[in-house]
Design an enzyme around this catalytic site. Structure first.
Site, PDB file in Angstrom:
ATOM      1  NE  ARG A 124      -3.905   0.507   1.947  1.00 42.49           N
ATOM      2  CZ  ARG A 124      -5.146   0.615   2.445  1.00 42.49           C
ATOM      3  NH1 ARG A 124      -5.389   1.446   3.438  1.00 42.49           N
ATOM      4  NH2 ARG A 124      -6.133  -0.096   1.950  1.00 42.49           N
ATOM      5  CG  HIS A 164      -8.510  -0.064  -2.773  1.00 37.95           C
ATOM      6  ND1 HIS A 164      -7.727  -1.157  -2.419  1.00 37.95           N
ATOM      7  CD2 HIS A 164      -9.152   0.316  -1.629  1.00 37.95           C
ATOM      8  CE1 HIS A 164      -7.886  -1.399  -1.134  1.00 37.95           C
ATOM      9  NE2 HIS A 164      -8.745  -0.525  -0.638  1.00 37.95           N
ATOM     10  CD  GLN A 172     -12.981  -1.796  -0.763  1.00 40.08           C
ATOM     11  OE1 GLN A 172     -12.189  -1.655   0.143  1.00 40.08           O
ATOM     12  NE2 GLN A 172     -14.203  -2.274  -0.565  1.00 40.08           N
ATOM     13  CG  ASP A 227     -13.630   6.243  -1.021  1.00 38.83           C
ATOM     14  OD1 ASP A 227     -13.530   6.178   0.223  1.00 38.83           O
ATOM     15  OD2 ASP A 227     -12.623   6.217  -1.785  1.00 38.83           O
ATOM     16  CB  CYS A 260     -14.225   1.201   0.138  1.00 42.94           C
ATOM     17  SG  CYS A 260     -13.834   2.953   0.193  1.00 42.94           S
ATOM     18  NE  ARG A 274     -10.724  -5.356   0.520  1.00 42.61           N
ATOM     19  CZ  ARG A 274      -9.876  -4.387   0.912  1.00 42.61           C
ATOM     20  NH1 ARG A 274     -10.329  -3.339   1.559  1.00 42.61           N
ATOM     21  NH2 ARG A 274      -8.586  -4.443   0.611  1.00 42.61           N
TER      22      ARG A 274
HETATM   23  N1   CP Z   1     -11.349  -0.169   2.514  1.00 44.40           N
HETATM   24  C1   CP Z   1     -10.072  -0.229   2.931  1.00 44.40           C
HETATM   25  O1   CP Z   1      -9.145  -0.443   2.141  1.00 44.40           O
HETATM   26  O2   CP Z   1      -9.923  -0.048   4.259  1.00 44.40           O
HETATM   27  P1   CP Z   1      -8.537   0.130   5.015  1.00 44.40           P
HETATM   28  O3   CP Z   1      -7.967   1.453   4.594  1.00 44.40           O
HETATM   29  O4   CP Z   1      -8.900   0.085   6.465  1.00 44.40           O
HETATM   30  O5   CP Z   1      -7.636  -0.989   4.614  1.00 44.40           O
HETATM   31  N1  NVA Z   2     -10.045   6.604  -1.466  1.00 40.53           N
HETATM   32  C1  NVA Z   2      -9.687   6.206  -0.126  1.00 40.53           C
HETATM   33  C2  NVA Z   2      -9.917   4.756   0.070  1.00 40.53           C
HETATM   34  C3  NVA Z   2      -9.608   4.239   1.446  1.00 40.53           C
HETATM   35  C4  NVA Z   2      -9.833   2.767   1.573  1.00 40.53           C
HETATM   36  C5  NVA Z   2      -8.239   6.565   0.115  1.00 40.53           C
HETATM   37  O1  NVA Z   2      -7.410   6.353  -0.789  1.00 40.53           O
HETATM   38  O2  NVA Z   2      -7.914   7.051   1.188  1.00 40.53           O
END
Ligand code: CP
Ligand code: NVA
Length: 318
Positions: free
Chosen positions: A114, A141, A144, A235, A275, A303
């Site tokens: 990430r 993502h 997701q 989101d 999400c 997930r």
């Molecule tokens: N939806 C999601 O990716 O959540 P986190 O940021 O908690 O991993």
């Molecule tokens: N769009 C959000 C998603 C978090 C799971 C971000 O990137 O922070």
């Protein structure tokens, strides 16, 4: 049952050893097969033991769902996870990515990363000799999106011809929804204010990948975007790394809150997805989040099942 398992395995065998950096990295058939395998794993119809394989997690942004669901998925597959947070490795002191990726490839069997830039993820994939998974970047993502369409499939059965309307920022989550939805034959509408549209290149890519006549559209009127849709999705307005834009974005996104009025414009059986993490009263009302249409916590659970299927495929466990 046996023939379903055989066809899923046949579709997924080619993924062994591959990276998953984008929803577009796998075919339409492989995307559908991953969802099928995830359902089999969730329902206890399949058990997969990969032996003692090791997943390394490199997360330079916060995470609850992605981190924990990967850890639990790996445990259920008979493997383990190693936390390689840059704060506790030499990465945080500037050890080059190309050295780190090659060293970790000698210890681990797969990496989930990430980070901010998609290019950094691509660089890891270049230098690593093991599969690399996108656990969220600023661009996409994809893990997701697998869980999201798994949740929609549970609600409606056949996904083809269904419509998912995403209301909010044309961000990483929106990009993967467009790509993954197009591969599954789902119409994806992105409803966003002007200036917050998804990247045109990703819209074009999704349109070029679409199967079964799926349409991908970008609409600046939120009511038009959600009208008649079977799934409504939102989101946060300011993603990780955009915290300083929060106030400006709150202004720009007025009218794009997924609330009872927008839900009333959707299909009467519509489900609501997010999400998470969510900001009640900003991108989603508390009532819609907790209401009878919400499948948000099933989606979070999914997930785990979707990533278990993905790990099994990438690690050649089918
Ligand atoms: N939806 C999601 O990716 O959540 P986190 O940021 O908690 O991993
Ligand atoms: N769009 C959000 C998603 C978090 C799971 C971000 O990137 O922070």
């Amino acid at each position: 049952m046996a023939s379903v398992c055989t066809s899923v395995a046949a579709a997924l065998t080619a993924l062994s050893g591959s990276d998953f950096l984008s929803s577009a990295d796998i075919t339409a058939e492989q995307t559908a097969a991953l969802l099928q395998l995830a359902i089999q794993l969730k329902q206890g119809e399949r058990r997969i033991d990969l032996g003692n394989r090791v997943l390394g997690l490199i997360f330079t942004k916060a995470s609850t769902r992605t981190r924990v669901s990967f850890q639990v998925a790996m445990a259920r597959l008979g493997g383990q996870t190693v936390d390689l947070n840059p704060q506790v490795t030499q990465l945080g002191r500037g050890e080059p990515l190309e050295d780190t990726a090659r060293v970790l490839s000698r210890f681990c069997d797969v990496l989930a990363i990430r980070t901010f830039a998609q290019q950094e993820l691509a660089d890891y994939a270049h230098w690593a000799s093991i599969p690399v998974i996108n656990a969220l970047t600023d661009l996409e993502h994809p893990c997701q999106a697998l869980a999201d369409f798994l949740t929609m499939q549970e609600a409606f059965g056949d996904l083809r011809g269904q419509t998912l309307a995403y209301v909010g920022d044309g961000n990483n989550v929106a990009h993967s929804l467009m790509l993954c939805g197009a591969l599954l034959g789902v119409n994806v509408r992105i409803g966003c204010p002007e200036g917050f549209e998804p990247l045109p290149g990703v819209v074009d890519q999704a349109r070029s990948l679409a199967v079964h006549g799926a349409q991908v559209s970008v609409i600046t009127d939120p009511v038009e975007a959600v009208r008649g849709a079977q799934a409504l999705y939102t989101d946060v307005w300011a993603s990780m790394g955009q915290e300083q834009e929060q106030a400006e974005r709150e202004q720009a996104f007025q009218g794009f809150c997924l609330d009872e009025d927008l839900l009333a414009e959707a299909d009467s059986r519509a489900i609501v997805l997010h999400c998470l993490p969510a900001h009640r009263g900003e991108e989603i009302s508390a009532g819609v989040m907790e209401g009878s249409s919400s499948r948000i916590f099933d989606q979070a659970e999914n997930r785990l099942h979707a990533q278990q299927a993905l790990l099994a495929a990438l690690l050649g466990g089918l």
